[in-house]
Scaffold this motif. Structure first.
Motif, PDB file in Angstrom:
ATOM      1  N   GLY A 117       3.704   0.208  -7.807  1.00  0.00           N
ATOM      2  CA  GLY A 117       3.795  -0.938  -6.763  1.00  0.00           C
ATOM      3  C   GLY A 117       3.551  -2.139  -7.281  1.00  0.00           C
ATOM      4  N   MET A 118       3.333  -2.153  -8.605  1.00  0.00           N
ATOM      5  CA  MET A 118       3.122  -3.591  -9.354  1.00  0.00           C
ATOM      6  C   MET A 118       4.567  -4.307  -9.636  1.00  0.00           C
ATOM      7  N   GLU A 139      -1.687  10.177 -22.256  1.00  0.00           N
ATOM      8  CA  GLU A 139      -2.544   9.478 -21.315  1.00  0.00           C
ATOM      9  C   GLU A 139      -1.297   8.594 -20.394  1.00  0.00           C
ATOM     10  N   ALA A 140      -1.914   8.210 -19.312  1.00  0.00           N
ATOM     11  CA  ALA A 140      -1.052   7.594 -18.480  1.00  0.00           C
ATOM     12  C   ALA A 140      -2.022   6.746 -17.340  1.00  0.00           C
ATOM     13  N   PHE A 141      -1.426   5.604 -17.085  1.00  0.00           N
ATOM     14  CA  PHE A 141      -2.434   4.614 -16.047  1.00  0.00           C
ATOM     15  C   PHE A 141      -1.387   3.915 -15.298  1.00  0.00           C
ATOM     16  N   THR A 142      -2.038   3.198 -14.268  1.00  0.00           N
ATOM     17  CA  THR A 142      -1.459   2.360 -13.373  1.00  0.00           C
ATOM     18  C   THR A 142      -2.343   1.159 -13.336  1.00  0.00           C
ATOM     19  N   HIS A 143      -1.679   0.074 -12.733  1.00  0.00           N
ATOM     20  CA  HIS A 143      -2.517  -1.061 -12.437  1.00  0.00           C
ATOM     21  C   HIS A 143      -2.545  -0.771 -10.773  1.00  0.00           C
ATOM     22  N   ALA A 144      -3.760  -0.267 -10.525  1.00  0.00           N
ATOM     23  CA  ALA A 144      -3.839   0.025  -8.928  1.00  0.00           C
ATOM     24  C   ALA A 144      -4.726  -1.143  -8.163  1.00  0.00           C
ATOM     25  N   THR A 145      -4.353  -1.174  -6.960  1.00  0.00           N
ATOM     26  CA  THR A 145      -5.105  -2.335  -5.954  1.00  0.00           C
ATOM     27  C   THR A 145      -5.359  -1.462  -4.903  1.00  0.00           C
ATOM     28  N   ARG A 146      -4.838  -0.482  -4.744  1.00  0.00           N
ATOM     29  CA  ARG A 146      -5.137   0.465  -3.169  1.00  0.00           C
ATOM     30  C   ARG A 146      -5.233   1.869  -3.689  1.00  0.00           C
ATOM     31  N   ILE A 147      -5.986   2.647  -3.118  1.00  0.00           N
ATOM     32  CA  ILE A 147      -6.083   3.904  -3.236  1.00  0.00           C
ATOM     33  C   ILE A 147      -4.617   4.774  -3.152  1.00  0.00           C
ATOM     34  N   ASP A 148      -3.643   4.291  -2.561  1.00  0.00           N
ATOM     35  CA  ASP A 148      -2.387   5.124  -2.370  1.00  0.00           C
ATOM     36  C   ASP A 148      -1.709   4.772  -3.916  1.00  0.00           C
ATOM     37  N   HIS A 149      -2.109   3.830  -4.524  1.00  0.00           N
ATOM     38  CA  HIS A 149      -1.510   3.475  -5.920  1.00  0.00           C
ATOM     39  C   HIS A 149      -1.998   4.748  -6.782  1.00  0.00           C
ATOM     40  N   VAL A 150      -3.308   4.951  -6.659  1.00  0.00           N
ATOM     41  CA  VAL A 150      -3.862   6.051  -7.577  1.00  0.00           C
ATOM     42  C   VAL A 150      -3.348   7.582  -7.228  1.00  0.00           C
ATOM     43  N   GLU A 151      -3.007   7.712  -5.898  1.00  0.00           N
ATOM     44  CA  GLU A 151      -2.331   8.947  -5.644  1.00  0.00           C
ATOM     45  C   GLU A 151      -0.923   9.178  -6.216  1.00  0.00           C
ATOM     46  N   MET A 152      -0.383   7.869  -5.975  1.00  0.00           N
ATOM     47  CA  MET A 152       1.275   7.891  -6.754  1.00  0.00           C
ATOM     48  C   MET A 152       1.029   8.239  -8.269  1.00  0.00           C
ATOM     49  N   LEU A 153       0.003   7.642  -9.123  1.00  0.00           N
ATOM     50  CA  LEU A 153      -0.171   8.028 -10.367  1.00  0.00           C
ATOM     51  C   LEU A 153      -0.355   9.669 -10.836  1.00  0.00           C
TER      52      LEU A 153
END
Length: 303
Positions: A117-118, A139-153
């Motif tokens: 989403g970023m 390794e994989a990461f995301t810049h999450a600001t909401r929990i749904d971003h975490v679920e997408m990862l």
């Protein structure tokens, strides 16, 4: 301006983050540790950290982070080089955002940055599996600001044995966001910074003053201005709330009471004046408050 950084507070913040999350902590020390000094900050928390996060590899190289501390370093931003040897020799993990970058940096064990989403410097969800295979990513990461971003990862990387992280400062206390590691940035520095200047002049105001023609019964001046990242807003003088009436390039007008004198300290950040309060007043992020002012100040470290 004088910048007092309490390294003991920084360290206690990291200890608390590690205790609450129970996973690896990867302190974010990009932009010279938010302007607080990358060397001193890393020294203070190195034994608590599993690694460090910078934006670009050149930051880590300049500070010799990986070799100095024996910790790996993740460059979260776009790769500055597509030559894997530039990272391998310096203990830096590059981030990749598409299958081609992943393929070119495969031997450097790249981390995949996933776009949840970023919409910057990250791999589209549809390309994640191809990128993981192309780079043999672990390794994989995301810049999450909401929990749904975490679920997408998690969804985009499911089925692979990966070290995943998504939580920066805003999601540290959400157990669903913790995953395998956390990346605290601003949360490391909260309460650790005191930024101040001193009154160099005190005046009984005689009508409109300054460029803006402000009205105040009494005012003083400090040697800090917008060239130092300062803006009009609240401040503290002798433990009392006051305000910056007008900010010039290298000086600012401060509203005074009858008890304020030349030499008194004017607190611009710290004590009871937080980054969040200033951010709300300035209409910006607390990260911007901290980095915009700290970089132009004279640092002093305490424990």
């Amino acid at each position: 301006m004088d910048l007092e950084v309490n390294l003991g507070v920084v360290r206690r913040n990291v200890e608390a983050i590690a205790k609450v999350t129970g996973v690896a902590v990867l302190p974010v020390v990009k932009a010279d540790a938010y302007g607080l000094g990358i060397d001193a900050i890393c020294d203070a928390v190195a034994d608590l950290a599993s690694g460090f996060c910078v934006f670009q590899a050149s930051e880590a190289i300049a500070a010799n982070l990986a070799l100095r501390f024996g910790k790996r370093v993740i460059a979260l931003g776009p790769p500055e080089s597509l030559d894997a040897s530039d990272y391998i020799a310096r203990g830096i993990t590059p981030s990749v955002r598409n299958p081609e970058q992943a393929r070119q940096l495969r031997s450097a064990n790249p981390a995949l940055c996933v776009d949840t989403g970023m919409q910057r410097f990250a791999c589209p969800l549809a390309d994640c599996r191809a990128a993981i295979v192309a780079g043999d990513c672990h390794e994989a990461f995301t810049h999450a600001t909401r929990i749904d971003h975490v679920e997408m990862l998690k969804d985009a990387t499911s089925g692979f044995d990966l070290f995943r992280h998504a939580a920066g400062s805003s999601l540290l206390h959400d157990g669903q966001a913790v995953l395998d590691a956390v990346r605290p940035g601003l949360a490391m520095y909260r309460g650790a910074v005191r930024l101040s200047s001193r009154l160099v002049e005190v005046h009984q105001s005689a009508g409109p003053a300054g460029y803006s023609g402000f009205i105040a019964a009494r005012h003083g001046l400090i040697l800090a201005g917008y060239s130092h990242g300062l803006r009009a807003g609240p401040c503290l003088i002798n433990g009392r709330r006051s305000r910056l009436l007008e900010v010039g390039m290298q000086s600012a007008f401060v509203e005074l009471s009858v008890d304020d004198s030349v030499g008194d300290s004017v607190v611009l950040l710290g004590d009871d004046l937080t980054e969040l309060e200033l951010a709300e007043y300035w209409k910006c992020s607390p990260h911007e408050v901290l980095t915009s002012m700290s970089g132009a100040a004279t640092r002093r470290y305490i424990y």
